[in-house]
Design an enzyme around this catalytic site. Structure first.
Site, PDB file in Angstrom:
ATOM      1  N   CYS A   1      -4.280   3.242  -3.278  1.00 53.83           N
ATOM      2  CA  CYS A   1      -4.149   1.795  -3.432  1.00 53.83           C
ATOM      3  C   CYS A   1      -5.493   1.149  -3.766  1.00 53.83           C
ATOM      4  CB  CYS A   1      -3.608   1.185  -2.142  1.00 53.83           C
ATOM      5  SG  CYS A   1      -1.985   1.812  -1.687  1.00 53.83           S
TER       6      CYS A   1
ATOM      7  N   HIS B   1      -3.856  -4.517  -1.722  1.00 54.29           N
ATOM      8  CA  HIS B   1      -3.727  -5.082  -0.377  1.00 54.29           C
ATOM      9  C   HIS B   1      -5.071  -5.481   0.198  1.00 54.29           C
ATOM     10  CE1 HIS B   1      -5.258  -1.449   1.691  1.00 54.29           C
ATOM     11  NE2 HIS B   1      -4.615  -0.772   0.748  1.00 54.29           N
TER      12      HIS B   1
END
Length: 192
Positions: free
Chosen positions: A165, A149
């Site tokens: 992440c 992201h």
């Protein structure tokens, strides 16, 4: 099986590291990231299939493989020790300006930081998932809650700071997002 050492050796040995032109100009104008963190086209081993994502946590790099033994190398931030999960995944969903909700594990680990967001946060510039997100799925498991992201915090690039992440600066994430189709294979290499 993918040979991480071979991937790293080939990419690192590329003498002609060229910044991706559009990013070089944009990042210089916005002072988003230092030049050494700009996306670059690098040469890779011929054994890698075009159209895949490979994340190498030891060098804080994400590679988008292309034809002709080339890849775009993006600088990333990765998961903190104990939260980074190596393995093979696929892109099961893509979202622009995604909403976000911390996982139950995140809330349990750090309630003082995450409990206030237990009902979620709408997408936008202050959202931790940034401008775009690729949702990583695994066969038989579905959504892993791992994401690649964007972030509006460029200072976190090149660090192990996330809850598992991989994050790119928003402008770099938009560029990657626009190239990556659903079902793309993603390999997160071991941090060791």
């Amino acid at each position: 099986m993918i040979n991480r050492r071979r991937f790293l050796t080939t990419a690192a040995a590329s003498a002609a590291l060229a910044p991706v032109a559009s990013f070089a100009q944009e990042a210089t104008q916005t002072s988003e990231v230092p030049e050494y963190l700009l996306p670059r086209i690098v040469r890779i081993s011929e054994e890698f299939t075009p159209g895949e994502i490979h994340v190498l946590p030891s060098e804080f790099s994400l590679y988008w493989t292309m034809p002709d033994q080339k890849a775009i190398r993006y600088a990333v931030g990765i998961g903190r020790p104990g939260l980074y999960e190596a393995g093979e995944f696929y892109v099961g969903a893509k979202k622009e300006w995604p909403s976000w909700r911390p996982t139950d594990d995140m809330i349990r680990r750090q309630p003082e930081q995450y409990e206030q967001f237990a009902d979620g946060m709408p997408g936008g510039v202050n959202n931790p998932l940034g401008a775009r997100a690729l949702y990583l799925f695994a066969p038989g498991r579905g959504d892993t809650f791992l994401r690649i992201h964007g972030t509006n915090r460029p200072s976190t690039i090149g660090t192990a700071v996330s809850n598992g992440c991989a994050r790119l600066v928003n402008s770099h994430m938009v560029h990657l997002y626009n190239q990556v189709p659903l079902q793309t294979r993603v390999v997160l290499y071991s941090a060791a």
